[in-house]
Design an enzyme around this catalytic site. Structure first.
Site, PDB file in Angstrom:
ATOM      1  N   LYS A  22       0.939  -1.373   0.041  1.00 42.21           N
ATOM      2  CA  LYS A  22      -0.275   0.238  -0.709  1.00 42.21           C
ATOM      3  C   LYS A  22       0.774   1.506   0.286  1.00 42.21           C
ATOM      4  CE  LYS A  22      -3.204   0.663   3.535  1.00 42.21           C
ATOM      5  NZ  LYS A  22      -2.539   1.742   4.385  1.00 42.21           N
ATOM      6  N   SER A  23       1.836   0.659   0.540  1.00 43.97           N
ATOM      7  CA  SER A  23       2.968   2.622   0.740  1.00 43.97           C
ATOM      8  C   SER A  23       3.583   2.579  -0.408  1.00 43.97           C
ATOM      9  CB  SER A  23       3.481   2.214   1.760  1.00 43.97           C
ATOM     10  OG  SER A  23       3.546   2.229   3.512  1.00 43.97           O
ATOM     11  N   ARG A  27       2.920   6.030  -3.720  1.00 43.16           N
ATOM     12  CA  ARG A  27       4.156   6.609  -4.152  1.00 43.16           C
ATOM     13  C   ARG A  27       4.205   6.837  -5.300  1.00 43.16           C
ATOM     14  NH1 ARG A  27       4.476   5.527   1.228  1.00 43.16           N
ATOM     15  NH2 ARG A  27       5.765   6.525   2.646  1.00 43.16           N
ATOM     16  N   GLY A  93      -5.045   7.452   5.663  1.00 44.88           N
ATOM     17  CA  GLY A  93      -3.849   9.145   6.051  1.00 44.88           C
ATOM     18  C   GLY A  93      -3.289   8.864   5.275  1.00 44.88           C
ATOM     19  N   SER A 165       6.763   9.083  12.254  1.00 45.18           N
ATOM     20  CA  SER A 165       5.826   9.183  11.486  1.00 45.18           C
ATOM     21  C   SER A 165       6.537   9.617  10.081  1.00 45.18           C
ATOM     22  CB  SER A 165       4.960  10.045  11.310  1.00 45.18           C
ATOM     23  OG  SER A 165       3.352  10.283  10.189  1.00 45.18           O
ATOM     24  N   ASP A 318       2.059  -1.189  12.059  1.00 49.86           N
ATOM     25  CA  ASP A 318       0.986  -1.609  11.589  1.00 49.86           C
ATOM     26  C   ASP A 318       0.367  -2.807  11.557  1.00 49.86           C
ATOM     27  OD1 ASP A 318       0.536   1.140  10.228  1.00 49.86           O
ATOM     28  OD2 ASP A 318       1.152   0.547   8.023  1.00 49.86           O
ATOM     29  N   LYS A 345      -4.200   5.831  14.674  1.00 46.42           N
ATOM     30  CA  LYS A 345      -4.141   5.084  13.388  1.00 46.42           C
ATOM     31  C   LYS A 345      -6.274   4.914  13.114  1.00 46.42           C
ATOM     32  CE  LYS A 345      -0.341   4.224  13.110  1.00 46.42           C
ATOM     33  NZ  LYS A 345       0.353   4.563  11.728  1.00 46.42           N
ATOM     34  N   ARG A 349      -6.424   1.282  18.147  1.00 44.18           N
ATOM     35  CA  ARG A 349      -5.956   0.164  18.372  1.00 44.18           C
ATOM     36  C   ARG A 349      -5.372   0.146  19.821  1.00 44.18           C
ATOM     37  NH1 ARG A 349      -2.840   0.088  12.458  1.00 44.18           N
ATOM     38  NH2 ARG A 349      -5.017   0.470  10.931  1.00 44.18           N
TER      39      ARG A 349
END
Ligand code: S3P
Length: 439
Positions: A22-23, A27, A93, A165, A318, A345, A349
């Protein structure tokens, strides 16, 4: 939405093809959007989060297309058009924060929003540094919806990350891409570096050095447009973690997960599971388009409790929900430390983990020091609980995994959020032997 029930199974088997990271997918779209030329992306994660980023970029005038051979093409632009309507980033996010970084350097107005989960998450961590670069943000409470008015101001910018982060780091770096002056980010605690790796592949003048205190100094020299390139997206370790834990806790399981991204800033979960006694082997280690990957071979294992120090958190941020499930099946106590970021998150969580474990008969608590303590049952989880997923895909998937090995089935109120990161989760798991069905 119908409730979803996950029942105890005999084991998981086969080769599971895990969708793209996903990251990396976010990008690839965002960098391709501003690069000179056409970027080709292989293995893009086609989940709601990533597709929302693609839709937002299309509204800004970027041409993004899926070809018949499955590859995605992004034709870059250097002049975003002002979007005619609000950009809805859904649950993501990463999508919204990185897009804010990018937009902060363009002289247009755009309004961004998201679902109830995203609208409750902190955005000041992004708007505060980006405001210093000249961009203007308008919001009633510092959260979404936010109107952004970008700025073409050219001034060197230095920023020390107050929190580990990658989203904040990336937003600040993206704000500097169009400037003729340098942008420097000081990173006291290293977190995922997909932005730095991929920016290099796109031809950015970016360097990373460590100072004597161990702080990463990330310097992006301005004045150079990105050049389109080919991106190959590895399979997502964060998604792989769910079948991995399911295979570990169910008897007689043996699965293979090909092409999993094993960037060392993402693999904290594998380190901890190995320490707990997991039988996971890495095969065929190699590097694909700036990122290390391997095929993972996982077999059922007897796990033992573990003390996970706070320093581990950035490399597995995560994965705490699914690690908590593994800990519930382990022998002995597990302590997870340094979890403050888990509260902001997709859901809180820290609370959701303890609540979910407790509802399934597992002894768990969250002392005031942002840690979680779990008393392992030695493969004897009662189950039978009803989980409120709270628009949080990882909470939903973690407790579906718990149901694969608990004595009584686990029920989830709403698993629709799973589509944000891993749309094929239930079908893939069922094909490998899971029994997950709608009520
Ligand atoms: C991400 C960074 C992490 C992670 C998120 C993806 C990214 O968030 O939780 O799922 O792609 O940069 P933070 O950077 O806020 O920790």
């Amino acid at each position: 939405m119908k409730k979803t029930i996950s029942e105890r199974i005999k084991g998981l088997h086969g080769t599971l093809s895990i969708p793209g990271d996903k990251s990396v997918s976010h990008r690839a779209l965002l960098f391709g959007a501003i690069a000179q030329g056409a970027t080709e992306i292989k293995g893009l994660l086609e989940s709601e989060d990533v597709l929302n980023t693609a839709k937002a970029l299309q509204k800004l005038g970027v041409k993004i297309e899926k070809q018949t051979n499955g590859l995605w093409t992004v034709t870059g632009t250097d002049t975003f058009k002002e979007p005619a309507s609000i950009l809805d980033m859904g649950n993501s996010g990463t999508g919204v924060r990185l897009l804010m970084g990018l937009l902060s350097a363009y002289p247009i107005r755009a309004e961004l929003t998201g679902d109830a989960s995203l609208c409750s998450r902190p955005m000041k961590r992004i708007t505060e540094p980006l405001s210093k670069t000249g961009a203007v943000f308008k919001s009633t409470d510092g959260k979404l919806p936010i109107m952004i008015i970008g700025s073409e101001k050219n001034e060197p910018f230095e920023y020390t990350l107050p929190v580990a982060s990658a989203q904040v780091k990336s937003a600040v770096l993206l704000s500097g891409l169009r400037k003729k002056t340098p942008t420097v980010v000081y990173e006291p605690v290293a977190c995922r570096d997909h932005t730095e790796r991929m920016l290099k592949a796109f031809g950015a003048d970016i360097s990373v050095e460590k100072d004597s205190q161990g702080v990463n100094i990330i310097t992006l020299k301005g004045g150079k447009r990105l050049s389109a390139c080919s991106v190959v997206v590895p399979a997502d370790i964060s998604s792989a973690a769910f079948p991995i834990v399911a295979a570990l806790i169910t008897p007689d399981s043996e699965i293979v997960l090909p092409d999993i991204g094993i960037n060392p800033l993402r693999t904290g979960i594998l380190d901890v599971l190995l320490e707990m006694g997991a039988d996971i082997t890495f095969e065929n280690k190699r590097e694909i388009a700036e990122e290390p990957v391997a095929d993972l071979h996982v077999r059922s294992s007897s796990l033992k409790g573990v003390d996970v120090p706070a320093e581990k958190a950035p490399s597995m941020i995560d994965e705490y929900p699914i690690l908590a499930v593994a800990a519930a099946f382990a022998e002995g106590e597990t302590r997870l430390n340094g979890l403050a970021e888990l509260k902001v998150k997709e859901s809180n969580r820290l609370q959701a983990i303890v609540e979910g474990l407790t509802r399934n008969g597992v002894n768990a608590s969250a002392p005031p020091d942002d840690s979680i303590r779990i008393t392992g049952t030695g493969n004897n989880v009662h189950g039978g609980g009803l989980i409120e997923a709270k628009l949080d895909h990882r909470i939903a998937m973690s407790f579906m995994v718990m149901g694969t090995a608990s004595k009584k089935p686990v029920t989830i109120d709403d698993v629709s959020s799973v589509a944000t990161s891993f749309p094929e989760f239930i079908s893939l798991m069922n094909k490998a032997g899971a029994d997950i069905r709608f009520e």
